[in-house]
Scaffold this active site. Structure first.
Site, PDB file in Angstrom:
ATOM      1  N   CYS A  65       0.816  -1.223   0.000  1.00 47.12           N
ATOM      2  CA  CYS A  65       0.000   0.000   0.000  1.00 47.12           C
ATOM      3  C   CYS A  65       0.848   1.270   0.000  1.00 47.12           C
ATOM      4  O   CYS A  65       0.331   2.357  -0.238  1.00 47.12           O
ATOM      5  CB  CYS A  65      -0.960  -0.009   1.185  1.00 47.12           C
ATOM      6  N   HIS A  91      -3.463   7.030   2.514  1.00 41.71           N
ATOM      7  CA  HIS A  91      -3.826   5.746   1.899  1.00 41.71           C
ATOM      8  C   HIS A  91      -5.216   5.346   2.434  1.00 41.71           C
ATOM      9  O   HIS A  91      -5.499   5.488   3.618  1.00 41.71           O
ATOM     10  CB  HIS A  91      -2.777   4.699   2.279  1.00 41.71           C
ATOM     11  N   ASN A 143     -10.079  -0.495  -0.487  1.00 37.33           N
ATOM     12  CA  ASN A 143      -8.621  -0.358  -0.525  1.00 37.33           C
ATOM     13  C   ASN A 143      -8.097  -0.975  -1.828  1.00 37.33           C
ATOM     14  O   ASN A 143      -8.111  -2.184  -1.993  1.00 37.33           O
ATOM     15  CB  ASN A 143      -8.027  -1.080   0.698  1.00 37.33           C
TER      16      ASN A 143
HETATM   17  N1  COA Z   1     -18.317  -8.983   9.138  1.00 36.14           N
HETATM   18  C1  COA Z   1     -18.784  -9.209  10.383  1.00 36.14           C
HETATM   19  N2  COA Z   1     -17.986  -9.504  11.418  1.00 36.14           N
HETATM   20  C2  COA Z   1     -16.666  -9.557  11.194  1.00 36.14           C
HETATM   21  C3  COA Z   1     -16.111  -9.337   9.915  1.00 36.14           C
HETATM   22  C4  COA Z   1     -17.001  -9.049   8.869  1.00 36.14           C
HETATM   23  N3  COA Z   1     -16.586  -8.805   7.605  1.00 36.14           N
HETATM   24  N4  COA Z   1     -14.765  -9.464   9.996  1.00 36.14           N
HETATM   25  C5  COA Z   1     -14.473  -9.739  11.249  1.00 36.14           C
HETATM   26  N5  COA Z   1     -15.630  -9.829  11.995  1.00 36.14           N
HETATM   27  C6  COA Z   1     -15.782 -10.102  13.409  1.00 36.14           C
HETATM   28  C7  COA Z   1     -14.595 -10.853  13.977  1.00 36.14           C
HETATM   29  O1  COA Z   1     -14.718 -12.227  13.736  1.00 36.14           O
HETATM   30  C8  COA Z   1     -14.686 -10.508  15.437  1.00 36.14           C
HETATM   31  O2  COA Z   1     -15.662 -11.315  16.035  1.00 36.14           O
HETATM   32  P1  COA Z   1     -15.464 -11.868  17.548  1.00 36.14           P
HETATM   33  O3  COA Z   1     -15.429 -10.625  18.376  1.00 36.14           O
HETATM   34  O4  COA Z   1     -16.683 -12.700  17.722  1.00 36.14           O
HETATM   35  O5  COA Z   1     -14.179 -12.603  17.512  1.00 36.14           O
HETATM   36  C9  COA Z   1     -15.205  -9.076  15.423  1.00 36.14           C
HETATM   37  O6  COA Z   1     -15.823  -8.877  14.150  1.00 36.14           O
HETATM   38  C10 COA Z   1     -14.117  -8.043  15.627  1.00 36.14           C
HETATM   39  O7  COA Z   1     -13.014  -8.386  14.804  1.00 36.14           O
HETATM   40  P2  COA Z   1     -11.730  -7.520  14.721  1.00 36.14           P
HETATM   41  O8  COA Z   1     -10.782  -8.153  13.763  1.00 36.14           O
HETATM   42  O9  COA Z   1     -11.241  -7.198  16.096  1.00 36.14           O
HETATM   43  O10 COA Z   1     -12.364  -6.199  14.090  1.00 36.14           O
HETATM   44  P3  COA Z   1     -11.686  -4.822  13.873  1.00 36.14           P
HETATM   45  O11 COA Z   1     -12.487  -3.777  14.513  1.00 36.14           O
HETATM   46  O12 COA Z   1     -10.200  -4.846  14.130  1.00 36.14           O
HETATM   47  O13 COA Z   1     -11.888  -4.641  12.296  1.00 36.14           O
HETATM   48  C11 COA Z   1     -10.574  -4.773  10.310  1.00 36.14           C
HETATM   49  C12 COA Z   1     -11.270  -5.551  11.418  1.00 36.14           C
HETATM   50  C13 COA Z   1      -9.895  -5.756   9.374  1.00 36.14           C
HETATM   51  C14 COA Z   1     -11.621  -3.960   9.587  1.00 36.14           C
HETATM   52  C15 COA Z   1      -9.529  -3.826  10.961  1.00 36.14           C
HETATM   53  O14 COA Z   1      -8.724  -4.539  11.872  1.00 36.14           O
HETATM   54  C16 COA Z   1      -8.641  -3.179   9.949  1.00 36.14           C
HETATM   55  O15 COA Z   1      -9.096  -2.415   9.125  1.00 36.14           O
HETATM   56  N6  COA Z   1      -7.333  -3.393  10.038  1.00 36.14           N
HETATM   57  C17 COA Z   1      -6.380  -2.791   9.157  1.00 36.14           C
HETATM   58  C18 COA Z   1      -6.464  -3.452   7.832  1.00 36.14           C
HETATM   59  C19 COA Z   1      -5.798  -2.687   6.749  1.00 36.14           C
HETATM   60  O16 COA Z   1      -5.953  -1.521   6.654  1.00 36.14           O
HETATM   61  N7  COA Z   1      -5.045  -3.374   5.908  1.00 36.14           N
HETATM   62  C20 COA Z   1      -4.509  -2.869   4.708  1.00 36.14           C
HETATM   63  C21 COA Z   1      -3.089  -2.568   4.741  1.00 36.14           C
HETATM   64  S1  COA Z   1      -2.754  -0.949   5.208  1.00 36.14           S
END
Ligand code: COA
Length: 328
Positions: free
Chosen positions: A116, A255, A285
């Site tokens: 990214c 980004h 993204n």
């Molecule tokens: N729909 C519904 N629930 C979801 C889900 C989806 N698409 N994806 C994950 N969950 C659930 C998880 O299973 C978890 O459930 P649990 O509490 O029962 O275990 C819960 O939601 C929370 O998951 P978590 O991973 O802690 O959520 P989060 O708030 O961290 O959001 C992302 C997840 C991926 C959106 C977030 O971590 C993120 O954006 N990270 C950075 C990713 C990124 O930017 N990457 C690109 C490179 S820069």
């Protein structure tokens, strides 16, 4: 002799026609529109469905438009850099294919893989060829066909990414352009965001395919925290190094990975949200594509002399910030 700058003299973008909305994803994995919008800010993403098209084709669409907008012919282009992690092939490089498809017969090129952060790493690399007087017209493309490496059974990753491309033209200027950049890397971040197989460490085998190892693997929470810190710290560093305060900066272009990451960076830096540009709701993204796609969508707002900071964070980990004075 004063300093020579590399200036962005045009921008263009391309996203494929097909769209996957959050409601479409509800039918594919256990998720829902409300969760996706509240956790990421994404409403839809564009997907390149045509199996005969790849990253180079999206770059070519953006680059064709760029040539038209800048009134530059393909033959005048000296060099093309493509930032991507989803090149058409492992080799040859995608930039070479783009040059040929575009008719840029006098250009050479290469790809930069910095996930990214690929677009900003490429922009800064290209700027050095302009600043030294080596070349006069360089196209920098950022593009990824993320749908080719996404597991549409993994709700934690497939909701985040989309396909798209953006391109900018870099030309010499005596007065302004790319002023400064802070670029960083840390290979310990690899374990949290990578593709497990398909490289020289784990070449493709029947097992790697069966184990679904040719897709994005991500530990989202670690990436989230590192992204906020990385972008915040490098924006601060580039501002401090150039004795700039928040009032001096007209626009922040982050980004587009997650709206919550972007707003956390803005809040920790005490930037008003109006200065922070976002189009993540439309495209998700697009990895190396996000920043030039923001430049293209918001180009109409920029004025000559505007100070813009572009900031990115991605797999590697790689990150950084670039200070630009807008040229037109
Ligand atoms: N729909 C519904 N629930 C979801 C889900 C989806 N698409 N994806 C994950 N969950 C659930 C998880 O299973 C978890 O459930 P649990 O509490 O029962 O275990 C819960 O939601 C929370 O998951 P978590 O991973 O802690 O959520 P989060 O708030 O961290 O959001 C992302 C997840 C991926 C959106 C977030 O971590 C993120 O954006 N990270 C950075 C990713 C990124 O930017 N990457 C690109 C490179 S820069």
């Amino acid at each position: 002799m004063g300093r020579k700058f590399a200036a962005i003299t045009g921008v263009a973008g391309y996203v494929p026609e097909d769209v996957i909305t959050n409601f479409d994803l509800e039918k594919m994995v256990e998720t829902n529109d409300e969760w996706i919008v509240s956790r990421t800010g994404i409403k839809q993403r564009h997907i390149l469905k045509d199996p005969t098209k790849a990253t180079s084709d999206m770059c070519v669409e953006a680059a064709k438009d760029l040539l038209k907008k800048t009134n530059i012919s393909a033959e005048e282009v000296d060099m093309i850099i493509v930032a991507t992690v989803t090149g058409d092939y492992v080799f040859p490089d995608t930039a070479n294919l783009v040059a040929t498809k575009l008719g840029a017969t006098n250009a050479f090129g290469f790809d930069i893989n910095a996930a990214c952060s690929g677009f900003i790493f490429s922009l800064v690399t290209a700027s050095k060829f302009i600043e030294t007087g080596t070349y006069k017209k360089i196209i920098v493309c950022g593009s990824d066909k993320m749908s080719s490496i996404l597991n549409y059974e993994d709700r934690a990753t497939c909701i985040l990414f989309g396909d798209g491309a953006g391109a900018v033209m870099l030309e010499p200027s005596d007065s302004s352009g790319i002023i400064d950049a802070v670029l960083k890397g840390d290979g310990t971040g690899c374990e949290f965001l990578h593709m497990k197989a398909g490289g020289s460490l784990n070449p493709a085998t029947v097992e790697t395919v069966q184990n679904r190892e040719h897709y994005v693997y991500q530990e989202g929470r670690v990436v989230f925290k590192s992204a906020v810190k990385g972008m915040r710290d490098t924006v601060n560093e580039v501002m401090e190094r150039n004795s700039l305060t928040n009032e001096d900066i007209d626009w922040i272009i982050p980004h587009q990975a997650n709206k919550r990451i972007i707003l956390s960076v803005a809040d920790q830096l005490d930037f008003s949200h109006e200065k922070v540009l976002m189009n993540i709701e439309k495209y998700g993204n697009t990895t190396a594509g996000t920043i030039p796609l923001v430049l293209n969508d918001f180009e109409h707002k920029f004025k000559k002399g505007d100070k813009i900071i572009i900031t990115a964070f991605g797999g590697g980990f790689t990150w950084g910030s670039v200070l630009i004075e807008w040229m037109y």
